[in-house]
Design a protein around this motif. Structure first.
Motif, PDB file in Angstrom:
ATOM      1  N   SER A 149       0.875  -1.206   0.005  1.00  0.00           N
ATOM      2  CA  SER A 149       0.008   0.137  -0.002  1.00  0.00           C
ATOM      3  C   SER A 149       0.827   1.251   0.168  1.00  0.00           C
ATOM      4  O   SER A 149       2.094   1.280   0.566  1.00  0.00           O
ATOM      5  CB  SER A 149      -0.879   0.135   1.371  1.00  0.00           C
ATOM      6  OG  SER A 149      -1.543   1.206   1.508  1.00  0.00           O
ATOM      7  N   ALA A 150       0.326   2.299  -0.631  1.00  0.00           N
ATOM      8  CA  ALA A 150       1.141   3.413  -0.828  1.00  0.00           C
ATOM      9  C   ALA A 150       1.341   4.206   0.700  1.00  0.00           C
ATOM     10  O   ALA A 150       2.191   5.073   0.666  1.00  0.00           O
ATOM     11  CB  ALA A 150       0.426   4.489  -1.638  1.00  0.00           C
ATOM     12  N   ALA A 151       0.481   3.702   1.320  1.00  0.00           N
ATOM     13  CA  ALA A 151       0.494   4.362   2.951  1.00  0.00           C
ATOM     14  C   ALA A 151       1.612   4.053   3.598  1.00  0.00           C
ATOM     15  O   ALA A 151       2.167   4.686   4.718  1.00  0.00           O
ATOM     16  CB  ALA A 151      -0.982   4.018   3.568  1.00  0.00           C
ATOM     17  N   PHE A 152       2.140   3.067   3.326  1.00  0.00           N
ATOM     18  CA  PHE A 152       3.390   2.444   3.870  1.00  0.00           C
ATOM     19  C   PHE A 152       4.600   1.975   3.052  1.00  0.00           C
ATOM     20  O   PHE A 152       4.919   0.999   3.054  1.00  0.00           O
ATOM     21  CB  PHE A 152       3.194   1.177   4.886  1.00  0.00           C
ATOM     22  CG  PHE A 152       2.020   1.460   6.100  1.00  0.00           C
ATOM     23  CD1 PHE A 152       2.524   1.993   7.204  1.00  0.00           C
ATOM     24  CD2 PHE A 152       0.966   1.261   6.052  1.00  0.00           C
ATOM     25  CE1 PHE A 152       1.999   2.152   8.232  1.00  0.00           C
ATOM     26  CE2 PHE A 152      -0.114   1.696   6.863  1.00  0.00           C
ATOM     27  CZ  PHE A 152       0.317   2.288   8.078  1.00  0.00           C
ATOM     28  N   SER A 160       4.969  -8.939  -3.475  1.00  0.00           N
ATOM     29  CA  SER A 160       3.826  -8.701  -2.605  1.00  0.00           C
ATOM     30  C   SER A 160       2.610  -8.690  -3.346  1.00  0.00           C
ATOM     31  O   SER A 160       2.413  -8.796  -4.780  1.00  0.00           O
ATOM     32  CB  SER A 160       4.036  -7.768  -1.752  1.00  0.00           C
ATOM     33  OG  SER A 160       4.278  -6.387  -2.553  1.00  0.00           O
ATOM     34  N   TYR A 161       1.529  -8.803  -2.821  1.00  0.00           N
ATOM     35  CA  TYR A 161       0.052  -8.667  -3.182  1.00  0.00           C
ATOM     36  C   TYR A 161      -0.576  -7.393  -3.314  1.00  0.00           C
ATOM     37  O   TYR A 161      -0.528  -6.588  -2.284  1.00  0.00           O
ATOM     38  CB  TYR A 161      -0.700  -9.463  -2.667  1.00  0.00           C
ATOM     39  CG  TYR A 161      -0.305 -11.006  -2.360  1.00  0.00           C
ATOM     40  CD1 TYR A 161       0.204 -11.878  -3.512  1.00  0.00           C
ATOM     41  CD2 TYR A 161      -0.098 -11.645  -1.099  1.00  0.00           C
ATOM     42  CE1 TYR A 161       0.689 -13.180  -3.411  1.00  0.00           C
ATOM     43  CE2 TYR A 161       0.568 -12.904  -1.141  1.00  0.00           C
ATOM     44  CZ  TYR A 161       1.067 -13.551  -2.225  1.00  0.00           C
ATOM     45  OH  TYR A 161       1.596 -14.522  -2.067  1.00  0.00           O
ATOM     46  N   SER A 162      -1.067  -7.056  -4.393  1.00  0.00           N
ATOM     47  CA  SER A 162      -1.810  -5.596  -4.741  1.00  0.00           C
ATOM     48  C   SER A 162      -3.259  -5.894  -4.361  1.00  0.00           C
ATOM     49  O   SER A 162      -3.665  -6.741  -3.937  1.00  0.00           O
ATOM     50  CB  SER A 162      -1.674  -5.389  -6.064  1.00  0.00           C
ATOM     51  OG  SER A 162      -2.310  -6.026  -6.644  1.00  0.00           O
ATOM     52  N   ARG A 163      -3.926  -4.654  -3.888  1.00  0.00           N
ATOM     53  CA  ARG A 163      -5.406  -4.933  -3.849  1.00  0.00           C
ATOM     54  C   ARG A 163      -6.068  -5.612  -4.811  1.00  0.00           C
ATOM     55  O   ARG A 163      -7.053  -6.396  -4.573  1.00  0.00           O
ATOM     56  CB  ARG A 163      -5.946  -3.411  -3.556  1.00  0.00           C
ATOM     57  CG  ARG A 163      -7.382  -3.328  -3.373  1.00  0.00           C
ATOM     58  CD  ARG A 163      -7.955  -3.922  -2.201  1.00  0.00           C
ATOM     59  NE  ARG A 163      -9.361  -3.972  -1.795  1.00  0.00           N
ATOM     60  CZ  ARG A 163      -9.899  -3.032  -1.145  1.00  0.00           C
ATOM     61  NH1 ARG A 163      -9.452  -1.909  -0.820  1.00  0.00           N
ATOM     62  NH2 ARG A 163     -11.255  -3.436  -0.965  1.00  0.00           N
ATOM     63  N   ALA A 164      -5.615  -5.474  -6.170  1.00  0.00           N
ATOM     64  CA  ALA A 164      -6.353  -6.527  -7.379  1.00  0.00           C
ATOM     65  C   ALA A 164      -5.973  -7.694  -6.950  1.00  0.00           C
ATOM     66  O   ALA A 164      -6.980  -8.593  -7.127  1.00  0.00           O
ATOM     67  CB  ALA A 164      -5.771  -5.770  -8.589  1.00  0.00           C
ATOM     68  N   PHE A 169      -8.345 -13.013  -4.813  1.00  0.00           N
ATOM     69  CA  PHE A 169      -8.448 -14.073  -3.900  1.00  0.00           C
ATOM     70  C   PHE A 169      -9.890 -14.380  -3.289  1.00  0.00           C
ATOM     71  O   PHE A 169     -10.222 -15.151  -3.011  1.00  0.00           O
ATOM     72  CB  PHE A 169      -7.317 -14.094  -2.732  1.00  0.00           C
ATOM     73  CG  PHE A 169      -5.811 -13.871  -3.314  1.00  0.00           C
ATOM     74  CD1 PHE A 169      -5.524 -14.534  -4.615  1.00  0.00           C
ATOM     75  CD2 PHE A 169      -4.874 -13.357  -2.353  1.00  0.00           C
ATOM     76  CE1 PHE A 169      -4.082 -14.393  -4.905  1.00  0.00           C
ATOM     77  CE2 PHE A 169      -3.557 -13.121  -2.900  1.00  0.00           C
ATOM     78  CZ  PHE A 169      -3.180 -13.695  -4.063  1.00  0.00           C
ATOM     79  N   GLU A 170     -10.365 -12.916  -2.891  1.00  0.00           N
ATOM     80  CA  GLU A 170     -11.563 -13.050  -2.260  1.00  0.00           C
ATOM     81  C   GLU A 170     -12.755 -13.607  -3.141  1.00  0.00           C
ATOM     82  O   GLU A 170     -13.379 -14.176  -2.840  1.00  0.00           O
ATOM     83  CB  GLU A 170     -11.815 -11.868  -1.821  1.00  0.00           C
ATOM     84  CG  GLU A 170     -10.917 -11.257  -0.581  1.00  0.00           C
ATOM     85  CD  GLU A 170     -11.266 -11.632   0.731  1.00  0.00           C
ATOM     86  OE1 GLU A 170     -11.986 -12.479   0.848  1.00  0.00           O
ATOM     87  OE2 GLU A 170     -10.636 -11.030   1.695  1.00  0.00           O
ATOM     88  N   ASP A 171     -12.463 -13.157  -4.498  1.00  0.00           N
ATOM     89  CA  ASP A 171     -13.611 -13.692  -5.332  1.00  0.00           C
ATOM     90  C   ASP A 171     -13.522 -15.236  -5.540  1.00  0.00           C
ATOM     91  O   ASP A 171     -14.692 -15.717  -5.397  1.00  0.00           O
ATOM     92  CB  ASP A 171     -13.297 -12.851  -6.690  1.00  0.00           C
ATOM     93  CG  ASP A 171     -13.662 -11.352  -6.612  1.00  0.00           C
ATOM     94  OD1 ASP A 171     -14.313 -11.092  -5.660  1.00  0.00           O
ATOM     95  OD2 ASP A 171     -13.349 -10.724  -7.610  1.00  0.00           O
TER      96      ASP A 171
END
Length: 417
Positions: A149-152, A160-164, A169-171
């Motif tokens: 994440s750009a926040a950290f 590493s894994y992006s939000r996409a 994975f969730e879908d």
């Protein structure tokens, strides 16, 4: 005509009433309706003309469809009625991607495999480090944090894994009746946090333990979890909390702070059991009671240590259920599938310790593959092979126990795709 015998599927059906004839691929119906078989139970009625899956929830429909898929993969499906439900609500597997990255494609394959056998939780251990650094120098230790994440900036590993990625994975997990359980581990196993901000590490940063005497260390972990909780669709977040040896009192404060923080974000906190060895009193006195606990080692918090407590428990017993690829400990070349098939169910722990069958505290089991040997040379396919090898037995014992009714050799032979 002779009624059809109970068909072989993994895990075995709880109940079967044989009919006559067979069903070849054709009309398949899915119906949401009361069955009395629980959230994950289903009724599968097979006639020569149609197969009908009835369940109270979408997850029940998914499990019924998985059973039908297995039957049809072996040829025409025998007609009859199956009523099926799991013995335990948690039938999981943990994969350590913190120490060793695996591609999204491998996680997708694992989710499909788990769905086939009706496992319903995949815990992804998202950060960790090697157990002992080269020459004792923690600055040279390999470590990984797998969400970016750009926040950290700088916290996440290059791999590493992006939000996409996570959304994918969730879908896929949802499509196979599986819930993801993300684990962000602290205050030990925390080298990634310390590399991000060395001022937060014990011994001046020469450690994989956070310095919990510095409130900023706990605040960083809270902030990271806050950042990523919107990614997580499941009800639980695991905050680790295992094997921290610097201060029992500070460990207790961290445990309670993290549990409260995760609940404030709308999630159920989970943690590794450590009360027997790590708490100031050697028991659960003074600890937040609303946490789901993985019992991973009898000495840290096993059935004997938990006697009289009320924590919901998940059996992750290391002696029976841990895999470390290529290691000379923790089943480096595969779990003891035959022993598990003949002797184990989720209420059974190592060294004769066990809970009573049906203990209401026991949610189920969570075997685990740990990549302790971060410098060893083995491909991610080896991890998949080791999981695939044991999953039919584990699924059988977590869903319907001994209902398979076959000797191990026959079960193992027939369970292979």
């Amino acid at each position: 005509m002779v009624k059809n015998e109970r068909p072989f599927v993994v895990p075995a059906l709880q109940e079967w009433t044989g009919g006559e004839g067979v069903f070849v691929p054709g009309v398949v119906r899915r119906e949401l309706a009361p069955t009395g078989l629980g959230d994950e139970g289903y009724r599968l009625e097979i006639t020569p003309d149609a197969a009908t899956v009835t369940a109270e929830t979408e997850r029940g429909l998914i499990h019924g469809a998985a059973t039908l898929d297995q039957l049809l993969a072996r040829g025409p499906a025998p007609c009859g009625v199956a009523e099926d439900w799991p013995n335990y609500p948690v039938r999981g597997y943990l994969l350590d991607v913190g120490r060793r990255y695996v591609t999204p494609e491998l996680i997708h394959r694992l989710l499909r495999l788990m769905g086939r056998f009706k496992l319903n939780e995949l815990q992804l251990h998202l950060n960790d480090n090697e157990i002992k650094p080269p020459d004792g120098d923690w600055n040279r230790a390999l470590h990984g944090f797998r969400l970016r994440s750009a926040a950290f900036p700088g916290l996440a590993s290059p791999e590493s894994y992006s939000r996409a990625d996570w959304d994918g994975f969730e879908d896929l997990a949802a499509a196979h009746g599986i819930t993801l359980v993300p684990e962000i581990d602290a205050p030990a196993h925390a080298r990634s946090f310390i590399a991000y901000d060395p001022s937060l590490g014990h011994d001046g940063g020469d450690s994989d333990h956070l310095d919990l005497a510095n409130p900023a260390a706990t605040e960083l972990v809270k902030a990271v979890i806050t950042e990523f909780v919107p990614w997580f669709r499941g009800p639980a977040v695991h905050f680790g909390a295992d094997e921290y040896y610097q201060s029992k009192e500070l460990w207790q404060r961290f445990f309670n702070d993290m549990a409260a923080h995760i609940r404030s974000l709308g999630k159920q906190p989970r943690a590794w059991g450590g009360f027997t060895r790590l708490s100031p009193t050697g028991d659960t006195t003074g600890f937040d009671p609303d946490v789901v606990v993985n019992s991973w080692n009898n000495g840290f918090y096993g059935p004997e240590g938990a006697r009289g407590d009320t924590y919901p428990l998940i059996n992750s017993n290391d002696a029976l259920l841990y895999l470390v690829p290529e290691a000379d400990y923790y089943h480096g070349h595969g779990l003891d599938n035959e022993w598990l098939y003949d002797h184990w169910e989720p209420h059974v722990f190592a060294d004769g310790e066990r809970l009573d069958p049906g203990d209401p505290r026991l949610l189920g089991a969570m075997p685990a593959l740990w990549n302790d040997l971060v410098r060893a040379s083995y491909p991610q396919e080896r991890m998949y092979e080791l999981i695939e090898d044991s999953l039919p037995v584990l699924a059988q014992k977590m869903w319907s126990g001994s209902k398979a009714g076959l000797p191990y050799a026959e079960f193992s032979s027939r369970a292979r795709p």
